[in-house]
Structures are given as structure tokens and as C-alpha cells.
Design a protein around this motif. Structure first.
Motif, PDB file in Angstrom:
ATOM      1  N   ARG B 313       0.859  -1.170   0.000  1.00 35.16           N
ATOM      2  CA  ARG B 313       0.000   0.000   0.000  1.00 35.16           C
ATOM      3  C   ARG B 313       0.896   1.220   0.000  1.00 35.16           C
ATOM      4  O   ARG B 313       1.807   1.328   0.805  1.00 35.16           O
ATOM      5  CB  ARG B 313      -0.833  -0.024   1.290  1.00 35.16           C
ATOM      6  N   PHE B 314       0.658   2.141  -0.930  1.00 40.02           N
ATOM      7  CA  PHE B 314       1.440   3.371  -0.950  1.00 40.02           C
ATOM      8  C   PHE B 314       0.596   4.489  -0.369  1.00 40.02           C
ATOM      9  O   PHE B 314      -0.573   4.627  -0.717  1.00 40.02           O
ATOM     10  CB  PHE B 314       1.816   3.758  -2.385  1.00 40.02           C
ATOM     11  N   PRO B 315       1.194   5.311   0.495  1.00 44.51           N
ATOM     12  CA  PRO B 315       0.449   6.476   0.958  1.00 44.51           C
ATOM     13  C   PRO B 315       0.363   7.492  -0.180  1.00 44.51           C
ATOM     14  O   PRO B 315       1.309   7.682  -0.933  1.00 44.51           O
ATOM     15  CB  PRO B 315       1.301   7.025   2.104  1.00 44.51           C
ATOM     16  N   VAL B 316      -0.808   8.103  -0.344  1.00 42.11           N
ATOM     17  CA  VAL B 316      -0.997   9.114  -1.381  1.00 42.11           C
ATOM     18  C   VAL B 316      -1.541  10.349  -0.705  1.00 42.11           C
ATOM     19  O   VAL B 316      -2.528  10.276   0.034  1.00 42.11           O
ATOM     20  CB  VAL B 316      -1.998   8.647  -2.456  1.00 42.11           C
ATOM     21  N   ARG B 317      -0.878  11.464  -0.924  1.00 43.37           N
ATOM     22  CA  ARG B 317      -1.397  12.705  -0.340  1.00 43.37           C
ATOM     23  C   ARG B 317      -2.061  13.538  -1.412  1.00 43.37           C
ATOM     24  O   ARG B 317      -1.729  13.447  -2.585  1.00 43.37           O
ATOM     25  CB  ARG B 317      -0.261  13.497   0.301  1.00 43.37           C
ATOM     26  N   ALA B 331      -1.534  -1.001  -4.083  1.00 41.31           N
ATOM     27  CA  ALA B 331      -0.824  -1.369  -5.304  1.00 41.31           C
ATOM     28  C   ALA B 331      -0.874  -2.871  -5.540  1.00 41.31           C
ATOM     29  O   ALA B 331      -0.903  -3.323  -6.680  1.00 41.31           O
ATOM     30  CB  ALA B 331       0.619  -0.893  -5.236  1.00 41.31           C
ATOM     31  N   LEU B 332      -0.880  -3.640  -4.468  1.00 38.94           N
ATOM     32  CA  LEU B 332      -0.940  -5.089  -4.599  1.00 38.94           C
ATOM     33  C   LEU B 332      -1.866  -5.632  -3.528  1.00 38.94           C
ATOM     34  O   LEU B 332      -1.843  -5.157  -2.391  1.00 38.94           O
ATOM     35  CB  LEU B 332       0.443  -5.710  -4.389  1.00 38.94           C
ATOM     36  N   GLN B 333      -2.659  -6.636  -3.885  1.00 42.56           N
ATOM     37  CA  GLN B 333      -3.603  -7.185  -2.927  1.00 42.56           C
ATOM     38  C   GLN B 333      -3.404  -8.690  -2.860  1.00 42.56           C
ATOM     39  O   GLN B 333      -3.699  -9.410  -3.819  1.00 42.56           O
ATOM     40  CB  GLN B 333      -5.023  -6.828  -3.369  1.00 42.56           C
ATOM     41  N   GLU B 350      -1.044  -4.491 -17.584  1.00 44.69           N
ATOM     42  CA  GLU B 350      -0.885  -3.176 -18.184  1.00 44.69           C
ATOM     43  C   GLU B 350      -0.364  -2.209 -17.129  1.00 44.69           C
ATOM     44  O   GLU B 350      -0.149  -2.585 -15.982  1.00 44.69           O
ATOM     45  CB  GLU B 350      -2.240  -2.722 -18.749  1.00 44.69           C
ATOM     46  N   SER B 351      -0.187  -0.941 -17.526  1.00 37.62           N
ATOM     47  CA  SER B 351       0.339   0.008 -16.547  1.00 37.62           C
ATOM     48  C   SER B 351      -0.666   0.147 -15.409  1.00 37.62           C
ATOM     49  O   SER B 351      -1.874   0.124 -15.624  1.00 37.62           O
ATOM     50  CB  SER B 351       0.606   1.354 -17.199  1.00 37.62           C
ATOM     51  N   GLY B 352      -0.171   0.235 -14.206  1.00 38.37           N
ATOM     52  CA  GLY B 352      -1.036   0.306 -13.038  1.00 38.37           C
ATOM     53  C   GLY B 352      -1.454  -1.044 -12.526  1.00 38.37           C
ATOM     54  O   GLY B 352      -2.215  -1.135 -11.569  1.00 38.37           O
ATOM     55  N   SER B 582      -9.222   3.992 -12.062  1.00 38.67           N
ATOM     56  CA  SER B 582      -8.164   4.520 -11.216  1.00 38.67           C
ATOM     57  C   SER B 582      -7.872   3.552 -10.087  1.00 38.67           C
ATOM     58  O   SER B 582      -8.783   3.074  -9.417  1.00 38.67           O
ATOM     59  CB  SER B 582      -8.581   5.858 -10.629  1.00 38.67           C
ATOM     60  N   PRO B 583      -6.598   3.262  -9.845  1.00 41.99           N
ATOM     61  CA  PRO B 583      -6.268   2.357  -8.732  1.00 41.99           C
ATOM     62  C   PRO B 583      -6.621   2.968  -7.372  1.00 41.99           C
ATOM     63  O   PRO B 583      -6.646   2.266  -6.369  1.00 41.99           O
ATOM     64  CB  PRO B 583      -4.758   2.157  -8.865  1.00 41.99           C
ATOM     65  N   LEU B 584      -6.889   4.276  -7.353  1.00 41.75           N
ATOM     66  CA  LEU B 584      -7.289   4.907  -6.097  1.00 41.75           C
ATOM     67  C   LEU B 584      -8.715   4.534  -5.721  1.00 41.75           C
ATOM     68  O   LEU B 584      -9.090   4.572  -4.558  1.00 41.75           O
ATOM     69  CB  LEU B 584      -7.180   6.426  -6.207  1.00 41.75           C
ATOM     70  N   ALA B 585      -9.524   4.203  -6.741  1.00 44.48           N
ATOM     71  CA  ALA B 585     -10.909   3.836  -6.466  1.00 44.48           C
ATOM     72  C   ALA B 585     -11.257   2.601  -7.283  1.00 44.48           C
ATOM     73  O   ALA B 585     -12.002   2.677  -8.258  1.00 44.48           O
ATOM     74  CB  ALA B 585     -11.836   4.996  -6.828  1.00 44.48           C
ATOM     75  N   PRO B 586     -10.692   1.447  -6.924  1.00 45.70           N
ATOM     76  CA  PRO B 586     -10.951   0.237  -7.702  1.00 45.70           C
ATOM     77  C   PRO B 586     -12.420  -0.173  -7.584  1.00 45.70           C
ATOM     78  O   PRO B 586     -13.061   0.094  -6.567  1.00 45.70           O
ATOM     79  CB  PRO B 586     -10.024  -0.800  -7.058  1.00 45.70           C
ATOM     80  N   PRO B 587     -12.960  -0.797  -8.636  1.00 47.01           N
ATOM     81  CA  PRO B 587     -14.364  -1.219  -8.596  1.00 47.01           C
ATOM     82  C   PRO B 587     -14.590  -2.269  -7.495  1.00 47.01           C
ATOM     83  O   PRO B 587     -13.667  -2.983  -7.118  1.00 47.01           O
ATOM     84  CB  PRO B 587     -14.579  -1.851  -9.973  1.00 47.01           C
ATOM     85  N   SER B 588     -15.815  -2.344  -7.028  1.00 47.47           N
ATOM     86  CA  SER B 588     -16.157  -3.354  -6.026  1.00 47.47           C
ATOM     87  C   SER B 588     -16.209  -4.721  -6.704  1.00 47.47           C
ATOM     88  O   SER B 588     -16.253  -4.820  -7.928  1.00 47.47           O
ATOM     89  CB  SER B 588     -17.522  -3.030  -5.422  1.00 47.47           C
TER      90      SER B 588
END
Lengths: 309, 630, 291
Positions: B313-317, B331-333, B350-352, B582-588
Motif C-alpha cells: 500500500r502506498f500512501p498518497v497525499r 498497489a498489490l492485494q 498493463e500500466s497500473g 483509477s487504482p485509487l478507487a478500484p471497482p467493487s
């Protein structure tokens, strides 16, 4: 945007506190005191003790520090110890408008000359105009104010007699011109250089190529696409430039005999006039911080879209 | 150079009127009359209406310069001579004011790197309307309406919102769609696309090419496609011009070029491209049989690398003006993966997708938020700092950027020697020298390069130096993070062959990160497919490529271009749309469901679990059993 | 083909930069003039019959060129202006080089530690620099200069160094942070190098070039600050000469004896111009942007 500005403004308070603490420490830890001598005459220990008691200088230092802070919070800079008929606020109120007028005029002059010169140089890259601007800028950067000021006086006041050598006369343009020019020259030079490199870099970018490929025409490409990002470095420099104009007023006011605040700093420090020196540092600190903040906000406003990477 | 007669009439252009664009004897040079560098010599070409000409060549061939020169967009020190006629009108030497009536109005251009090609501080809407107002004299409202229509036409999602956004806020694929929308907004007759898909992900590449193909057919556009990618050529082009070092090598129809290229250089290009896209030759030993995949390894032989439940998990500000609580980017689960002795595993995505993060976290180069890592049977969490450093010698890594991964102040020999100095300090200088010589030879690095610095090397030489530096410690597992994506195709082929040879020779394991599925098939026996940091499919390479189970794997495979001028356009026509969220809001539920053609209501609710595919592989999809065979 | 044989720190990528620098006419001229001035400043006063404080009562306030012995004239006390100016150049150069070293030592250490450690340490260290940067720093230096020591050169170094280290720290920090993210540093870590090994073998050698270049840009800044303080009467004191106090004396006499202003001012401007030009050329030569 407004919330952001207010937040940034609030963030200045700790910085200011640090400034006050630091300068208080420096000023008070120095050897000597304000009442070692008055008009060259040593005071008797009795008189000195009375004076120190009157101004509260006999209290422990931390106590004095807190007293000063609480005075500052009410906007009271305290009495001047060397010019004892005046408070520091009165002295600053008389001198500050002069210094700020000179500084602001210089900054305006520098922006009006430096940025167009930089744009011209970039558009005429490698040609005469570019070389002339670059050479003049290099020279102006190497000319410190204390050299420029006497030289300008020598040429324009003593030889040509176009402008007065010294004086203020309520800030009329004739008296303002040489001091402002002195301060403006190096700032204009730096602005010209930053604008030139900034614009050259932007003009070589791919998005400018793409805009030209859309047939938008040179003027449109320059004004609509290139200029705003190209000015970012120059805008970024405006904060330090304002600080420079403020600090430079010290020299200019000495050479041109202006009734500004610059002389208070050196004289106050020599006389150990603690409140006067502190007052100067605080006021100029606030001016510098506000200039930096304004430049920051301006930069943010110019660059809203550059968030992605 | 070329044995051909000047330009055989194109198959489509034959019988038609004069070509729309006609270039004759074009020379381009840089610098003054003395010491000039020739970028292009004596180029002839024609493009007719409704026809696509592909201009192919490796980096430095001068293919971009060709059209910059034609459009009067060369930098100040560039000079073009010869003739460029557009619709019968000479463009070379045209005053700029008149050129500006042609550029953007009658000829549209799309560039590589769509982020760099859009003005960052102006909104999409401002930039699109500007073109319409300038060339068509449209009113602002009318221009706004057409911009909206165009965005919808190139299938940008939520077009109304996009108009108010800045380029930095869009994804790469979307930016390229915007560029295309802008280029066709004035209904030009000629569209020049300069490497339009280069920096994009494979699925997005296919989408962009499909869009260009559609527009070409629908509007009878003359299209120039500048590319180094023969797959794109197969899908789009009618005729091909092959350039090398600024000269024409071959000019041919696409069927002839892909079927029976005449020039030796074209044959080599094609051979390299085909070799990279093909499965490995049968001579390579298969160290892992298909049915052992996913099954526990034989007792007594610990895997080289094993991760279980690995999460990062990366912190994002919040950035810039946005003030907000810090967010985390998952980033990885929960990744489980093991690489057995001598095995080669590919991580594709792919990227991301988190593929680089996966290998970096597995090598303890990036901190992990959860999970266990075992190297050669030893739990990394239990190692002391010293033990960790000593253990690293068995699992070195090679990075993507060939120049960046070498210290600019170290010569090739110094760089290769460094690991020996650290891990075997007792070695005598002569012995060290000898080992360096052996490794350099194994990587086909001539001894004369030993004293060179990285900036004096080519990309391929840099990358081979980086591999040599990793190989000198006789590793048991070599980790490669996109080692080829910065290289030209012929260099790629060379390095792939080297890697395959090294593996066969030393028996080491390989963990290979790539976005290129063809490469994964060429080098690896097992493949892990990642999407938004989640594992979607893990299977034997043969099974994965012949019978992909997960819909995403199928989409990836469909995006690999075939070097076939008949089949590839048909495949392009069937490409589906869709963007990576967006990886910040991945789908459920299932992260892939927003792009999946088979998604049902259940996919939004439940995260699919790992299911055995019956052939030793694993799939994370609710519906993989019901899907039609590919 | 084996063109690169120069040793560190001008090896590798720097060799190209070095070539580029030597190709610049402005840089060559600046270096030449600087060398000449340094030589004059060192040897000139020894060769002249006059010393910086010897008085020539026969020639008070002599204009340049009017008598053979004093090429650039004398001041009101009959002291030879050329000798005093050269003395001033020497003192200014010496003070500013020392002050640059002070500011570099502090700045490089601060910046390298902040940049390479990253995270919270970096945040706090650089926030401190930001705060100090936002202050009217020269004011504090002036106050420092006034309050302590009007005659001690050591105090002057410290005061000047205190101004200079902030920018150095920022630049070095940026470089170190960029290096930390570079693939070759990550590769070194993946190959099992320890942090001290990485710092010593990869980070410091790569920092050296930019820092040396930057040093050349700090020196003119320091000359400027030093002469500024001396001009305000806070730096070097009579009878010692620095360019700043010579200009101050000249400015006071400029109506009757303009050469007293023009000679030291000319030397100062040429000195700054050459140092700036050389520094800029060096920076451009090392800048990877230019190609």
C-alpha cells in the motif's frame, strides 16, 4: 482558492514566531547594551540602573521575551531606546512608506523591462537582440546596488544634471527615479534571463509543436500556449526579488539620502536599540513572507492544469 | 539503395486521379552548409485519398523528420529541399501564414506521447474550440457543440466533463483520443499519425488503431502512419515505405511487404518481429511440466522465491490545491506466487497493474504492508540486515531503463565487477578480471567496451551490461523488470535470445515482468496475469495462450497484433473499448468487471475466489466455466 | 575510440561537459581574466614600491595617469589606489572563498543527509531551510555583523557562510533525493550493497560534480555580500582595504575624485562578471538538458 490562501497565511505565524525568537536571541546575546554611553559620555552606574529599570531591561530575559511577544501581539513595538522621544511604531510609520514606495516602483520597473526583454531574446534566439539582452543582463547582475547608485548619481546628477542627486520631496518622480532604477536593474536582469530560458524550454516542447501543427499561427501559439508556463520561473522569482528590493533599500537610502527605514537597522544595531532592531526585523520579515506567499499563489493560479504526471 | 522503379502505383491509388500528397526528391539536413547532417536523402512517396501509407523504420531512421519537414515544422537548423505537393499545391517554401491555413485545417497531425502534445495549462475544451474557431470561423457555442460531438465520436467517456478537464487529468488512451478528435475536427483530408500508440498499453493500442481504421474508412481519409510496429502496419496500412538511415529501403504494398519482402533489411525487420511473437523453439527444455503448475513442489527442493499474501500500500497525499485526508493506494492485494528451481515465470499486466511493484516487493526493495516472503527456503522477515544483503546475490534484478540502471561514473568493467567486490572481496584482481571476461563474453559484449562509460554505449549494450552485472554472481533467480521495452525490435530480439541461452546454459530461474504477452510466451513456462494489483489468472504458458480462461487474458491476447494484412484489420474491427479504472478507487467485487463483456450483477458484489482450472492453473472469475471457447 | 582517459571526478559524462566548457569562448575569456586578476592580486602588491597603507604626502588625491609612480592615482591620504584595490581584491577573494567553504560544508552535509534519508527527517530538515529562507536573512547577518566583532574576519566568514548554506543545502538535497530514486542506486541495493557502500561508491561521486560547479556560483555571491557589508561599514575596516570599503570611500569623494570610485568599482564588476560567466558556463556544460 481563498481557503488555501488563508491556510497558507495562518502557516506564516509559526515562521514569524521563529523569526522573532531567533532575532531576539541574537540581539540580546550580543555584548554591550543600550546605555553604555549616551552621546559619547559614559553614564554613572546609578543612572544606567535607573534607565534599565525604566525600560524593564533588568528583568530576567525570558520575562522580557514574553513581554515583547505580548506587546507585539497588540501591535506595540515598544519605545526606541536611542531616539527616546519616539516609539518604534512612530519611527517605522514615518520611514516605511518611503521604503515601500521605492521597493514597489523598482519591482514594477523590473517586471516591465525584464520580462519583455526576456521574451524578445527568446524569440530572436542567437540574433543581435538576444545577444544584447544577454550581455546587458550579465552586466546588470554583476553590478551591485552600491556601485550602481553612486555611478548613476555621478552621471545623471553631477555630470548631466538631469536629476537630483539626493532627497525625497514627498516621493516625486524626479526623486524616485534613480533609487528605483538602482534597485530594478539586477532584478530586471534576472527576470529577463529566467523568462528567456523558460520560454525557450517551452517553445521546444512537444505541445508547442502540436499547436503549430494545428496551424494556430505564431502569435496565438505564443500568447495562448507558450507564455503562461514560460513565465512560471520568473513569477517564482518575484518573491525573492521583492525581498531583494526590500533589503537593497538599505544601500539606496544611504546613497540617495532618503528618509526611509533602512538606516534604522544599522544605526539601531550599533546603538543596541533593541526594540528598534527587532521592529525592523519583524516588519521586513512580514513583508518578505507576504511577498513570497503572493508569488506562490500567483504561480498556483498560472498553473492549474499541471497536476497530472 | 532501392532496386525498385520509382514507386509502383499503389493498389488502391491505381487508376485514381493525382495523389493527395506527393513527395519527390525530399532531402532534409540539419546544421549549416558545412558539417551538415543529412536526416533524409531523396525520398519519394504518394498518398491517395482513402489510402493508408505506413512509414516504417527503427529509431533514427528519419521517419518523423519526413513529415515535420513536409509541414514546415522542422527546428530552426533544419532545411528541407525537394518537392512536397498537397492537392497539387507546393508546400515547401510556402510562407508561414499560408502554411497555417493548411496545417490543422486540411492536414491533421497526431503525435506520440499525447500528454506532452497537449498544452498542459489549457482545458480540453479550450484547445478543441480554438482549432474550430481559427479554421472554420465557428462561433464559440457552435465550436463547443462540435467539440462535444467529436469527443463522443472518438468514444471518450463522459465527454461533457472532459471538456472542462486539463490534459493531466485524463488517462493516456483518452488523451490520444482527444488528439485524434482535434486532428479530425476540421474534416481534413489527410491525417498524419506519428507513433500514435507507442507509449500506450496493448489493449489501448488496439483501441486507438481500431479507431483510426474506422475513421479512415468512414471519411475516406488519407492516412500516414509513422511507426516502428509492424503489427500496427498489418492492421491499418495499404502500402508501406521502409526507411533506414534516412533513405528508402523498400516501397511496397502491405501484403507484399509482410508476405515476400524484397529488401534484406525489411526481411530482417520482419524476421525479428515474427521471432519475438512466436512461441519458443522446441529445443528449449521444458523444466516444468504443465500439470505441476500450482501444485506443491517436490519436498526437499525449496522454491527460489515464494510470496504469500503479499500486499503493498502506498500512501498518497492530496496534491496542489486539493486539500484532503491522505489516501492509500492499494498497489498489490494478497499475491501468492512461487518460482521453483530453474522455472521461468512471467508477470504480465498493463500500466497500473502493480507488476513492477510485485517483483520489487518480493525482493524487499519496496516495503510491504502484509505478507510473507521466502528466498531459497529462508523467511526474509527473519533475516538480519547483513544476512539479507548477503542473500541478495542469489536474486539480482535488471531494470527497464538501460541508461538509468548504470552508474554514469562507472565503466562497463567497473559496473560488472562491483558485485564481486562486495560479495567476494577476497578474490584476487586477476581472478576478478577473468570472471568479468567470461561474463562479458557470455553476453556478447566485446572486450573493447570494458573501458567505456554508459553514455558511450547503445541501449542494447547498456542492458547487456546490466545483465552481466547480475550474472557475475551466478544467481539462482534472475528478475527482469521490463528489460526490453526501451529497446528497438532488433535489439529486443537479440537480448531475448541471450536471456533464453543464459537460462538454458546455467539452469537459473527467471522472473520476467512485461506488458508484452508475446515476450512472455517466448521466454516463460508459467504466466501470472495481474490487473489493478489483483491476480486474475496463473497458468502454464501453453494453456494460457491456447485456452485463456479469464476474459481479461482473452482481451490481452486479442490485442496482440498478427503480422497478417488480411486477418489483422478484421481483428481490429472487433476490438472493444474500455479504460483501466483509477487504482485509487478500484471497482467493487471483481476489479475487471467495468471492462468485462460478460459481467453480471454478481460480479459487482463478490470478489471472485481462486478456482483450479483443471490443468494445474488458477483463475479468478465467477463465470469462466460458462464462457464460450475463444 | 577510447577518448575517455581522464580520472574522476571529471570522468565519464563529465568529460563531455569539460569539452563543452572549453568550447565556450566566454568561459575561456572569463577564466583567463580571472587568472590574471588573481595573479595580480597575489603578486602585484609585492612588486609595487607602495604598500596598501603607505602614505605618499607628495601626491594626495592624485588623478590616474598624471604622475608616473601611481598608475591609477592615489586617495586623499596619498595611498596608491592600484595597490589598495589589488589588496582589496585579494582580501575579497580570500574572504569569499573561505565563506563559500563554510557554507558548502554546512550546506552539503545538511542537504545530503536530508536528501538521502528522505521521509520525516528530510521533511523537517528542509522545512527548517524553508523557514530560514523566507526570512530577510541579510538583515540578521547585518545585525550579527554589527553586534559582534567589527574587526574579526572569522565572524565575517560565519556571518556570510550562514547566508550561503541555505541554497547549497537545497541544491544538494535535490541532487541526493534524485539519486536516491535512480535505478542504479536501487540496482546497487538489489545487488546487496549496504547503505554506506551505496553512499560512498555511487551517491557521493555523483554529487561531487554539481557541488563543485555550484561552488563557483557561490563565490561571487559571497564577494557581493562581503563588499555589501564593508560598504555599510560593517565588514573590513580601514586601513585594510576591501572592494566594499574602497567603494564606500570612493562614493564619498566622487565629486572631486571620481577615480576613487571608478577603479575599485571597475575591478569588482569585472571580477563578478567573470565569475558569474564562468559559473554559468560550467553549469550549462554539466546540465543534461543541453545537448
Amino acid at each position: 482558492m481563498l481557503r488555501y490562501a488563508l491556510r497558507r497565511l495562518a502557516a506564516l505565524i509559526p515562521v514569524l514566531l521563529a523569526l522573532v525568537t531567533l532575532s531576539f536571541a541574537v540581539v540580546r546575546l550580543a555584548p554591550g547594551g543600550p546605555f553604555d554611553a549616551v552621546q559619547g559620555q559614559a553614564l554613572t552606574p546609578q543612572v544606567r540602573a535607573n534607565l534599565q529599570h525604566f525600560y524593564g531591561l533588568d528583568q530576567p530575559l525570558p520575562r522580557q521575551y514574553l513581554n515583547y511577544l505580548s506587546g507585539l501581539a497588540r501591535g506595540d513595538f515598544g519605545p526606541s531606546l536611542s531616539q527616546r522621544d519616539f516609539t518604534v511604531s512612530e519611527l517605522l510609520a514615518r520611514g516605511l512608506p518611503v521604503s515601500l514606495t521605492v521597493g514597489a516602483t523598482a519591482l514594477l520597473l523590473a517586471i516591465l523591462c525584464g520580462i519583455p526583454a526576456g521574451i524578445l531574446a527568446a524569440l530572436r534566439r542567437g540574433r543581435f537582440a538576444d545577444r544584447a539582452v544577454s550581455a546587458l543582463a550579465a552586466l546588470a547582475i554583476a553590478l551591485p546596488g552600491f556601485v550602481t547608485a553612486p555611478l548613476l548619481v555621478l552621471v545623471f546628477a553631477l555630470h548631466l544634471q538631469w536629476l537630483p542627486a539626493a532627497g525625497w520631496e514627498g516621493g516625486s518622480l524626479r526623486y524616485l527615479l534613480l533609487p528605483a532604477l538602482t534597485l530594478a536593474l539586477p532584478i530586471a536582469a534576472v527576470l529577463a534571463r529566467l523568462t528567456r530560458t523558460g520560454l525557450l524550454e517551452v517553445l521546444s516542447s512537444r505541445w508547442i509543436l502540436a499547436a503549430r501543427a494545428r496551424g494556430l499561427g505564431d502569435a496565438r501559439v505564443l500568447w495562448g500556449h507558450a507564455l503562461r508556463p514560460a513565465l512560471l520561473p520568473a513569477v517564482n522569482y518575484l518573491g525573492p526579488a521583492a525581498a531583494f528590493a526590500v533589503t537593497g533599500s538599505l544601500v539606496v537610502e544611504t546613497v540617495f539620502g532618503l528618509p526611509g527605514t533602512g538606516r534604522f537597522l544599522v544605526q539601531g544595531a550599533v546603538d543596541r536599540d533593541y526594540p528598534l532592531v527587532m521592529g525592523m526585523v519583524v516588519v521586513y520579515g512580514v513583508v518578505t513572507l507576504l511577498c513570497n506567499l503572493a508569488a506562490d499563489l500567483l504561480q498556483g493560479a498560472l498553473d492549474p492544469g499541471a497536476r497530472g504526471d | 539503395m532501392s532496386p525498385e522503379t520509382p514507386l509502383p502505383p499503389g493498389s488502391l491509388a491505381a487508376g485514381a486521379a493525382a495523389p493527395l500528397l506527393q513527395v519527390r526528391g525530399l532531402d532534409v539536413r540539419f546544421g549549416g552548409a558545412r558539417g551538415a547532417q543529412w536526416a533524409l536523402r531523396d525520398i519519394d512517396l504518394d498518398v491517395a485519398r482513402g489510402e493508408c501509407l505506413a512509414v516504417v523504420g527503427e529509431s533514427g531512421a528519419g521517419k518523423s523528420q519526413l513529415f515535420l519537414a513536409a509541414m514546415g515544422l522542422l527546428p530552426a537548423n533544419g532545411h528541407a529541399t525537394g518537392s512536397v505537393r498537397y492537392a497539387g499545391r507546393e508546400l515547401l517554401g510556402l510562407p508561414q501564414s499560408q502554411l497555417d491555413r493548411v496545417r490543422g485545417a486540411e492536414i491533421g497531425m497526431v503525435f506520440q506521447d499525447p500528454l506532452g502534445s497537449l498544452t498542459p495549462h489549457r482545458t480540453i475544451g479550450q484547445q478543441m474550440t480554438e482549432v474550430l474557431v481559427r479554421h472554420q470561423g465557428a462561433s464559440r457555442t457552435a465550436a463547443h457543440a462540435s467539440a462535444l460531438e467529436l469527443l463522443a465520436r472518438v468514444r471518450v467517456s463522459e465527454p461533457r466533463r472532459r471538456l472542462a478537464q486539463y490534459p493531466g487529468e485524463l488517462s493516456g488512451g483518452m488523451r490520444q483520443r482527444v488528439m485524434i478528435a482535434m486532428a479530425i475536427s476540421t474534416s481534413p483530408q489527410l491525417l498524419i499519425a506519428d507513433e500514435p500508440t507507442t507509449a500506450l498499453d496493448v489493449t489501448v493500442q488496439a483501441q486507438i488503431l481500431a479507431l483510426l481504421l474506422e475513421l479512415k474508412r468512414e471519411r475516406r481519409l488519407a492516412l500516414v502512419l509513422i511507426t516502428h510496429d509492424l503489427g500496427a502496419v498489418a492492421g491499418l496500412a495499404d502500402r508501406v515505405l521502409v526507411l533506414r538511415h534516412g533513405r528508402t529501403v523498400e516501397s511496397d504494398t502491405v501484403t507484399d511487404l509482410l508476405g515476400s519482402p524484397r529488401a534484406a533489411y525489411s526481411r530482417a525487420l520482419l524476421a525479428d518481429a515474427r521471432a519475438l511473437a512466436q512461441p519458443p523453439p522446441a529445443t528449449l527444455p521444458r523444466l516444468q511440466s504443465a500439470d505441476a503448475v500450482g501444485a506443491p513442489l517436490p519436498a526437499g527442493v525449496p522454491p527460489l522465491l515464494e510470496v504469500s499474501g503479499l500486499s503493498v500500500r502506498f500512501p498518497v497525499r492530496g496534491q496542489g490545491w486539493r486539500v484532503g485526508a491522505p489516501q492509500g493506494l492499494q498497489a498489490l492485494q494478497a499475491i501468492d506466487l512461487s518460482v521453483g528451481a530453474g522455472e521461468s515465470v512471467a508477470v504480465v499486466g498493463e500500466s497500473g497493474s502493480g507488476k513492477s511493484t510485485l517483483v520489487r516487493a518480493a525482493l524487499a526493495l519496496v516495503p510491504r504492508s502484509a505478507g510473507r516472503i521466502v528466498w531459497l527456503g529462508r523467511d526474509v522477515g527473519s533475516l538480519t540486515a547483513g544476512e539479507l544483503q548477503a542473500a541478495r546475490r542469489r536474486l539480482p534484478i535488471v531494470f527497464q531503463d538501460p541508461f538509468g540502471s548504470l552508474d554514469p561514473r562507472m565503466t562497463v568493467a567497473q559496473a560488472i565487477t562491483e558485485p564481486l567486490r562486495v560479495h567476494e572481496p577476497a578474490l584476487s584482481p586477476a581472478a576478478r578480471q577473468g570472471r568479468v571476461g567470461v561474463v562479458m563474453e557470455a553476453l556478447k559484449l566485446p572486450a573493447s567496451l570494458a573501458a567505456r562509460y554508459p553514455h558511450e554505449l547503445s541501449g542494447g549494450q547498456c542492458q547487456r551490461t546490466a545483465i552481466a552485472r547480475a550474472m557475475i554472481l551466478e544467481p539462482q533467480l534472475l528478475v527482469c523488470d521490463e528489460p526490453l521495452s526501451a529497446l528497438d525490435v532488433s535489439t529486443q530480439h537479440e537480448v531475448v535470445e541471450l536471456l533464453a541461452g543464459l537460462r538454458q546454459h546455467s539452469g537459473m530461474g527467471l522472473l520476467f515482468v512485461t506488458h508484452n504477452l508475446a515476450l512472455a510466451r517466448r521466454l516463460c513456462t508459467r504466466v501470472l496475469v495481474l490487473y489493478l494489483g489483483r491476480m486474475l489468472e496463473l497458468a502454464d504458458a501453453q494453456r494460457l495462450f491456447t485456452r485463456p480462461a479469464h476474459p481479461y487474458t482473452r482481451e490481452l491476447l486479442a490485442a496482440i497484433p498478427l503480422l497478417d494484412a488480411v486477418l489483422q484489420p478484421r481483428r481490429l474491427a472487433q476490438v472493444r473499448g474500455g479504460e483501466v479504472p483509477s487504482p485509487l478507487a478500484p471497482p467493487s467485487g471483481c476489479v475487471y468487471r467495468t471492462r468485462c463483456p460478460h459481467a453480471v450483477e454478481r460480479c459487482t458484489r463478490e470478489v471472485p475466489s481462486w478456482e483450479a482450472d483443471g490443468a494445474g492453473g488458477l483463475v479468478a472469475c465467477h463465470r469462466w466455466r460458462e464462457l464460450p471457447a475463444p | 575510440m577510447h577518448a575517455v582517459t581522464e580520472s574522476a571526478p571529471f570522468a565519464g559524462a563529465s568529460a563531455t561537459a569539460w569539452r563543452r566548457l572549453r568550447a565556450s569562448r566566454a568561459a575561456r575569456w572569463s577564466a583567463g581574466i580571472l587568472g590574471l586578476m588573481a595573479l595580480l592580486a597575489l603578486a602585484g602588491p609585492l612588486l609595487s614600491p607602495w604598500s596598501y597603507d603607505s602614505l605618499d604626502w607628495q601626491h594626495l588625491a592624485l588623478a590616474p595617469g598624471s604622475a608616473g609612480a601611481h598608475w591609477l592615482g592615489t586617495d586623499r591620504l596619498g595611498r596608491d589606489l592600484l595597490v589598495r584595490t589589488l589588496h582589496g581584491v585579494r582580501l575579497s577573494l580570500w574572504i569569499s572563498v573561505m565563506a563559500s567553504l563554510v557554507s558548502l560544508a554546512v550546506g552539503v552535509a545538511w542537504g545530503a543527509i536530508a536528501g538521502f534519508s528522505g521521509g520525516r527527517t528530510d521533511g523537517w530538515m528542509m522545512r527548517t531551510v524553508d523557514v530560514l529562507y523566507a526570512l530577510p536573512y541579510l538583515f540578521i547577518v547585518i545585525v550579527l555583523g554589527t553586534l559582534f566583532s567589527r574587526n574579526s574576519l572569522a565572524a565575517l566568514f560565519v556571518a556570510l557562510g550562514a547566508v550561503g548554506w541555505l541554497t547549497t543545502a537545497r541544491i544538494v538535497r535535490g541532487q541526493a533525493a534524485a539519486l536516491r530514486g535512480r535505478d542504479f542506486v536501487l540496482a546497487a541495493r538489489a545487488l546487496g550493497l549496504t547503505t554506506p557502500q551505496i553512499l560512498w561508491r555511487h551517491v557521493i561521486p555523483n554529487l561531487l560534480g554539481p557541488v563543485l560547479v555550484y561552488m563557483l556560483l557561490v563565490v561571487p555571491q559571497m564577494i557581493l555580500y562581503e563588499s555589501f557589508l564593508s560598504f555599510l561599514g560593517l565588514g573590513v575596516q580601514e586601513p585594510h582595504a576591501s572592494l566594499g570599503n574602497l567603494i564606500l570611500a570612493g562614493a564619498q569623494e566622487m565629486e572631486s575624485a571620481p577615480w576613487m570610485l571608478l577603479v575599485p568599482a571597475g575591478f569588482l564588476v569585472v571580477l563578478l562578471l567573470c565569475l558569474n560567466t564562468l559559473g554559468d558556463a560550467l553549469r550549462d556544460a554539466f546540465d543534461p538538458h543541453e545537448s
